[in-house]
Design a protein around this motif. Structure first.
Motif, PDB file in Angstrom:
ATOM      1  N   ALA A 130      27.430  26.558  30.004  1.00 17.56           N
ATOM      2  CA  ALA A 130      27.101  27.534  28.959  1.00 17.56           C
ATOM      3  C   ALA A 130      26.605  26.846  27.689  1.00 17.56           C
ATOM      4  CB  ALA A 130      28.329  28.397  28.642  1.00 17.56           C
ATOM      5  N   ALA A 131      27.036  25.590  27.492  1.00 17.80           N
ATOM      6  CA  ALA A 131      26.591  24.823  26.328  1.00 17.80           C
ATOM      7  C   ALA A 131      25.214  24.204  26.555  1.00 17.80           C
ATOM      8  CB  ALA A 131      27.604  23.723  26.012  1.00 17.80           C
ATOM      9  N   GLY A 132      24.671  24.388  27.762  1.00 15.82           N
ATOM     10  CA  GLY A 132      23.327  23.907  28.025  1.00 15.82           C
ATOM     11  C   GLY A 132      23.236  22.652  28.872  1.00 15.82           C
ATOM     12  N   SER A 182      35.264  19.361  24.053  1.00 13.77           N
ATOM     13  CA  SER A 182      35.478  20.712  24.581  1.00 13.77           C
ATOM     14  C   SER A 182      34.115  21.362  24.803  1.00 13.77           C
ATOM     15  CB  SER A 182      36.291  21.551  23.598  1.00 13.77           C
ATOM     16  OG  SER A 182      35.504  21.825  22.448  1.00 13.77           O
ATOM     17  N   PRO A 183      34.055  22.369  25.646  1.00 14.96           N
ATOM     18  CA  PRO A 183      32.792  23.098  25.806  1.00 14.96           C
ATOM     19  C   PRO A 183      32.302  23.669  24.473  1.00 14.96           C
ATOM     20  CG  PRO A 183      34.237  23.623  27.623  1.00 14.96           C
ATOM     21  CD  PRO A 183      35.051  22.812  26.630  1.00 14.96           C
ATOM     22  N   GLU A 184      33.214  24.106  23.638  1.00 11.50           N
ATOM     23  CA  GLU A 184      32.836  24.667  22.333  1.00 11.50           C
ATOM     24  C   GLU A 184      32.197  23.597  21.447  1.00 11.50           C
ATOM     25  OE1 GLU A 184      35.831  26.930  24.391  1.00 11.50           O
ATOM     26  OE2 GLU A 184      35.955  24.875  23.663  1.00 11.50           O
ATOM     27  N   TYR A 185      32.776  22.407  21.480  1.00  8.42           N
ATOM     28  CA  TYR A 185      32.214  21.300  20.706  1.00  8.42           C
ATOM     29  C   TYR A 185      30.828  20.930  21.237  1.00  8.42           C
ATOM     30  CZ  TYR A 185      31.638  16.667  18.662  1.00  8.42           C
ATOM     31  OH  TYR A 185      31.146  15.576  17.993  1.00  8.42           O
ATOM     32  N   ALA A 186      30.693  20.858  22.558  1.00 10.14           N
ATOM     33  CA  ALA A 186      29.398  20.540  23.161  1.00 10.14           C
ATOM     34  C   ALA A 186      28.357  21.580  22.764  1.00 10.14           C
ATOM     35  CB  ALA A 186      29.538  20.461  24.683  1.00 10.14           C
TER      36      ALA A 186
END
Length: 136
Positions: free
Chosen positions: A101-103, A121-125
């Motif tokens: 989802a982060a690309g 984390s995925p959010e950080y990425a």
């Protein structure tokens, strides 16, 4: 005295998983390394290359369902060792889907395990990719 089941040994040999060390047969029993596990991992595209892979997969609970959950456009699993490394670092399907989802696309297991080990984390990425304007 431990005596291995000859049918189990034949089944291992037919899959190229016959242990060189007979003590590995006891280890397989202790961690529940089964023919079903070997076949299930093979069916998911991460065939154990030897008895050590099968023992490690069983010990860490790397199951066919776990491998299916990891599969994503973000992660390329090439063998059982990839799945074992992911499990050892608590990489799960949600983490990999978050990277997608982060690309991120087609990362190696080494890349994903490294990101997890570094606390990415995925959010950080996703935030990093937004800041630089693209995914990988």
């Amino acid at each position: 005295l431990f005596t291995a089941d000859p049918e189990f040994e034949r089944a291992l040999a037919s899959r190229g998983l016959a242990p060189e060390d007979r003590d590995d047969l006891l280890a397989m029993l202790l961690v529940d390394a089964t023919i079903e596990l070997a076949d299930g991992l093979t069916a998911e595209g991460v065939k154990p290359k030897d008895d050590d892979d099968l023992i490690a997969a069983a010990a860490l609970k790397v199951t066919p369902a776990y491998v299916r959950d990891l599969k994503s456009e973000a992660l390329v699993l090439t063998d059982a060792v990839d799945a074992i490394a992911c499990k050892a670092l608590d990489v799960d399907g949600a983490y990999v889907r978050g990277l997608a989802a982060a690309g991120y696309r087609k990362l190696s297991a080494d890349d994903v395990v490294g990101m997890k080990a570094m606390g990415v984390s995925p959010e950080y990425a996703q935030a990093i990719n937004r800041a630089r304007g693209s995914g990988q």
